[in-house]
Enzyme design. Structure first.
Site: not given
Length: 658
Positions: A355, A549, A553
């Site tokens: 991410d 994180d 996600d």
């Protein structure tokens, strides 16, 4: 002696006593008896004084054997009674009792003595490894200084402290519970949680987590979580339960030992019975060459040697210990692995998917460029925009005020109107000001200047005149610059970034960090779809890791082969969702985790092949009569001890710590 446990000291005394008795018996002169006693005397000699008989050696050797081996015999009998026949106790009991039956008394005592010595060393080595991890994870405070209503302090168990209570953390003490600083300024040592040596400064309003050491000032902390939900409790629970999720190598060894030992016992039995039957039934002229000149007792001796060699403790102990050490070593670096299966899977990682926000970038907006129009300067442009945005809590507004570097007077701003999806309008120092995106400029009928740099653009209009624009970016983390290089060195072949940000911003970050691939403007469902596509492309046996994180996600973390939550210090969602948790926001820890996992797997394979190789070679030698009990003891105890010492190298991760 000081480092030995009570049980280990007791075993050491038994070993020394048995060794002394064995030496005494070995060098004891013959003891004569005037009369023959059945089972206790052996020879009938004619001396000048008449017939004499030797005291039987089996009785003399029985004393040191009983001192050193009674517990092995008892465990063997107890396990047989409970249906657990084929273990190392059974093998050692059968081998040594058999040696006594064939007249090899000293050899039987030596085998048991060396076996118990090896067990002592193994127990000590395993204990040291467990102590290292226990010391590493000794981060739960025993007491909390609870502040009473009258201001007095009372030492209580952290489990008895309720949410909302105030605890006082003195310099040098560990923070007992998660909470928020009410009063005091200090630096917290988070090394036990994150592996980082740099202290974290905290003050009023900052969140603190349990397990950190208060290095300087006195802190008054308001408790926000009960003890069982605190960060330190979650971490300890993860480490303590990591062994429940076994790696494929551990499961293989468990299954292997289950079938290996009975097969070896059967092979030893056949090694004894087949030659013995052949010797009894066939005439000497018809015997094969390897049987000629042998007796049934020599084949019994070979079978007993075969049994000693076959003990699988080198594998059964060293392989789980290697994974246990790898998990403990990773914890030293602030990397929590939820099970040895994830540690093994991490070593096979081929693709790493990231991410962007908060993982590769800092997750906070920063003013990176000021482009004033003609007639305006940078200071005026920034200050005017910050004043116009001063009433907003949006991250962009916060970054503008922070970039000014000074306290702004809110009384200079009036008539603030926030336009959703566009920006704000206000009067600053009596002048009409509009600050926002290009759509707001078009709405105000002002010609705005485009910007080729990636990031979020804040355009500014003052009294109907375009004043310029400000570039705000989420900058990559400094450690992310060398991330790809570190991952490639750790064996990763493909790095991919997924983000909901714009194409231009994603491209700039990917190029800056030298990522192999990126996908922009993705919704959470799109990220899952991209991960599904990447999973379909990976090589057979390889794994895909997703790094996020751990909060927004969670779907992707769950879908990937390995979910890695980063920057998760104190994040409940991250600890729950991910398979591996990095306790700080340093992306280079991913490469560290992979190097630790690969080192652990190398050591596991070394132990497996070394143990099987040595045992296989000595088993063949023993079957052909070329190996004695001494080689058998080394193939059992020596190999186990060497394998355990090798497994303890998994705890040595200082070279990996950053």
């Amino acid at each position: 002696m000081k480092n030995l446990t009570r049980k280990q000291r007791k075993m050491l005394y038994r070993i020394l006593a048995a060794a002394a008795l064995l030496i005494a018996v070995k060098f004891m002169p013959a003891v004569y008896l005037p009369v023959r006693v059945p089972l206790l005397t052996t020879a009938d000699l004619r001396l000048d004084s008449g017939p004499a008989y030797f005291l039987s050696f089996w009785l003399l050797y029985l004393l040191p054997y009983a001192v050193i081996g009674w517990d092995v015999l008892w465990r063997a009998v107890r396990n047989i009674r409970n249906g657990q026949v084929f273990d190392e106790n059974f093998l050692m009991a059968l081998a040594t009792v058999g040696a006594f039956a064939t007249g090899e008394y000293a050899e039987a005592v030596f085998v048991m003595l060396f076996y118990q010595t090896g067990e002592l060393f193994q127990d000590y080595a395993v204990g040291k490894s467990r102590q290292s991890i226990a010391a590493l994870m000794d981060i739960r405070p025993d007491v909390a200084n609870l502040e009473r209503e009258d201001g007095s302090l009372e030492e209580v168990d952290p489990e008895d402290v309720e949410v909302g209570s105030v605890v006082v953390v003195k310099p040098g003490e560990r923070v007992p519970l998660d909470g928020e600083v009410l009063e005091g300024v200090s630096a917290l040592d988070t090394a036990a949680l994150t592996g980082e040596s740099v202290p974290r400064d905290v003050g009023p309003g900052d969140a603190v987590i349990s397990g950190c050491v208060n290095r300087s000032g006195l802190l008054r902390v308001k408790v926000t979580k009960p003890c069982e939900e605190s960060t330190v409790s979650k971490i300890l629970d993860l480490v303590e339960n990591a062994g429940e999720k076994k790696a494929a190598s551990e499961n293989f060894i468990t299954r292997f030992a289950r079938y290996y030992t009975p097969c070896v016992v059967l092979a030893a039995l056949l090694l004894f019975l087949l030659p013995t039957i052949a010797l009894a039934l066939l005439p000497p002229s018809a015997l094969p060459g390897f049987l000629a000149g042998t007796q049934w007792t020599s084949w019994l001796h070979r079978a007993l040697i075969f049994l000693v060699i076959s003990c699988p403790c080198a594998l059964v102990i060293s392989v789980p210990l290697s994974f246990f050490g790898g998990i403990g070593g990773a914890s030293k670096c602030g990397i929590l692995v939820k099970g040895s299966n994830y540690l093994e899977a991490l070593s096979k990682t081929e693709t790493v998917v990231f991410d962007k926000t908060g993982t590769l970038t800092q997750g906070s907006f920063t003013v990176t460029a000021l482009h004033p129009a003609e007639g305006f300067d940078e200071r005026t442009l920034l200050e005017t925009a910050a004043l116009a945005e001063s009433w907003s809590s949006h991250p962009i507004s916060v970054s503008l005020r922070k970039a000014c570097g000074k306290e702004l007077d809110p009384n200079r701003v009036t008539g603030v109107v926030e336009i959703a999806g566009h920006g704000v309008t206000a009067r600053v120092d009596g002048k009409a000001v509009s600050a926002g995106n290009s759509r707001l400029m078009e709405k105000e009928g002002v010609q705005w200047a485009p910007c080729e740099l990636p990031g979020t653009i804040v355009h500014l209009m003052v009294e109907g005149v375009y004043a310029g624009h400000i570039l705000i970016s989420d900058l990559p983390k400094p450690e992310a610059k060398t991330l790809v290089q570190s991952l490639k060195a750790a064996g990763v072949q493909r790095t991919v970034m997924l983000t909901g940000d714009t194409e231009a911003t994603a491209k700039a970050v990917a190029q800056d960090l030298k990522l192999d691939e990126y996908h922009a403007q993705l919704l959470p469902a799109d990220k899952v779809e991209q991960v599904e596509s990447l999973l379909a492309k990976k090589s057979h046996g390889a794994t895909l890791a997703f790094v996020g994180d751990g909060i927004n996600d969670a779907p992707v973390l769950t879908r990937a082969d390995i979910g890695i939550a980063m920057g998760a210090l104190g994040s409940d969602a991250a600890i729950e969702a991910a398979d591996i948790v990095l306790m700080d926001d340093n992306p280079e820890k991913i490469a560290v985790a992979m190097r630790i996992s690969r080192k652990t797997l190398r050591i596991v394979k070394q132990n497996i092949w070394f143990a099987l190789g040595v045992k296989g070679a000595v088993l063949l030698l023993g079957a052909f009569g070329a190996a004695t009990m001494w080689e058998a003891v080394f193939a059992d105890v020596g190999v186990a001890f060497i394998a355990i010492l090798n497994a303890m190298r998994c705890l040595q991760v200082d070279a990996f710590k950053k």
